[in-house]
Write an enzyme that holds these catalytic residues in place. Structure first.
Site, short mmCIF file in Angstrom:
data_model
loop_
_atom_site.label_atom_id
_atom_site.label_comp_id
_atom_site.label_asym_id
_atom_site.label_seq_id
_atom_site.Cartn_x
_atom_site.Cartn_y
_atom_site.Cartn_z
N SER A 133 0.68 -1.46 0.05
CA SER A 133 -0.20 0.05 0.02
C SER A 133 0.75 1.21 0.00
O SER A 133 2.11 1.21 0.54
CB SER A 133 -0.83 -0.30 1.02
N TYR A 158 -2.04 -0.01 10.08
CA TYR A 158 -2.17 -0.82 8.83
C TYR A 158 -1.12 -0.63 7.96
O TYR A 158 -0.76 -1.47 7.36
CB TYR A 158 -3.42 0.04 8.18
#
Length: 342
Positions: A133, A158
């Site tokens: 990501s 995350y």
């Protein structure tokens, strides 16, 4: 299309946004696909079921409703399938939710990824392509973001789990000589998208006359990347494993990097202002968003901007869908999907 892959390709997160599109693309190309997804309740399970219904029954598709964090179940699937290629797209997504339920991120993104890596090791896979990501870049002011940058300062759990994935993948590639490619996704949107993401949330709010939350008072920029571009890029990369003699542009061996390991950004490379995205949605829907301006949220970043030159160099691939075209396709899908469910 004829292909040289005889075993089914495993796609984790096959009922998820990106996983669904990748699985569908592979089926369209004539490959066999085994999807894995736990169908959790992080967002509307009905949407996941609707995506899965698009795949179920297609020639060459099989599905296992399994949590990737289940060590024994994952080992059994890998042993029975013996895949040569794996697209690992399952994860617990979302920056803000990681503030509320951190354990879900470690269970899925760390333990689950370990189970995938172990399956790849046991089956001697020819290529694992996995999702990372743009969140790993944190609040770095150095844009566009390059995979050569240091990303040791995540600002959300995350992001930390995605950085962990990159480190774990490199270790397994180095120790077990597994060909692995990581892809850092940049703000993916489009038809069949996730309801917790801004494009979906804003479209729904405008259609319903509800207010939208505009963080950092609208002063945000995102490298919005259309889902078809992402899925096409993932498939192109997945079907092209790294060679063991990988070198840099000067032909020199890459020191300290496993020879079978690669890492790329995949994004549109054209950041847009958040307010520009909102104004485009207003134009497409014919409505006006009721805007609730709020401060920056913990874990959020100001800007994302992908340097995709390495992906273009190695694969001749570049995302190309303009934001207005992608948003138009999303709004058309959103209206058709929700009208069919009323």
């Amino acid at each position: 299309m004829s292909n040289q892959i005889s075993a089914p390709i495993i796609v984790t997160g096959a009922a998820g946004f990106i996983g669904f599109h990748v699985a569908r693309n592979l089926l369209d190309l004539g490959y066999q696909v085994i999807g894995i997804d736990n169908m959790n309740t992080y967002y509307d399970v009905g949407l996941k079921e609707a995506r899965l219904a698009q795949l179920t029954g297609r020639n060459g598709f099989g599905f296992h409703r399994v949590d990737i964090g289940d060590k024994e179940a994952m080992a059994d699937i890998f042993e029975s399938i013996r895949p040569t290629h794996v697209a690992h797209l399952a994860a617990q997504p979302g920056v803000r939710y990681s503030l509320e339920n951190p354990h879900a991120y470690v269970d899925s993104n760390v333990t689950g990824f370990l189970n995938v890596l172990e399956g790849c090791r046991a089956c001697d896979v020819k290529h694992l392509a996995y999702a990372s990501s743009s969140s790993v870049y944190g609040n770095s002011p150095d844009v566009p973001y390059s995979t050569d940058q240091n990303v040791d300062n995540p600002i959300s759990l995350y992001a930390a789990t995605k950085k962990s994935n990159e480190l774990m993948a490199h270790a397994y590639s180095h120790i077990w000589n597994i060909p692995v490619t990581g892809l850092r996704f940049f703000t993916v949107y489009g038809p069949w998208g996730r309801p917790d993401m801004a494009v979906y949330l804003f479209t729904k709010a405008i259609r319903n006359g509800d207010p939208i939350k505009v963080f950092n008072n609208g002063d945000l920029r995102r490298d919005f990347t259309y889902i078809d571009d992402i899925a096409n890029g993932v498939v192109k990369v997945l079907l092209s494993p790294p060679a063991s003699d990988t070198g840099d542009a000067d032909g020199k061996a890459r020191q300290r990097v496993a020879p079978n390991y690669r890492l790329y950004n995949i994004g549109n490379s054209e950041p847009a202002d958040l307010m520009q995205m909102i104004e485009t949605l207003e134009s497409l829907t014919g409505g006006e968003a009721v805007k609730e301006f709020l401060p920056m949220q913990p874990g959020d970043v100001y800007e994302t901007f992908a340097d995709t030159s390495a992906l273009e160099r190695d694969f001749g691939f570049k995302a190309h869908t303009p934001l207005n075209e992608g948003l138009a396709a999303f709004v058309a899908w959103y209206d058709a999907y929700h009208s069919s469910r009323t």
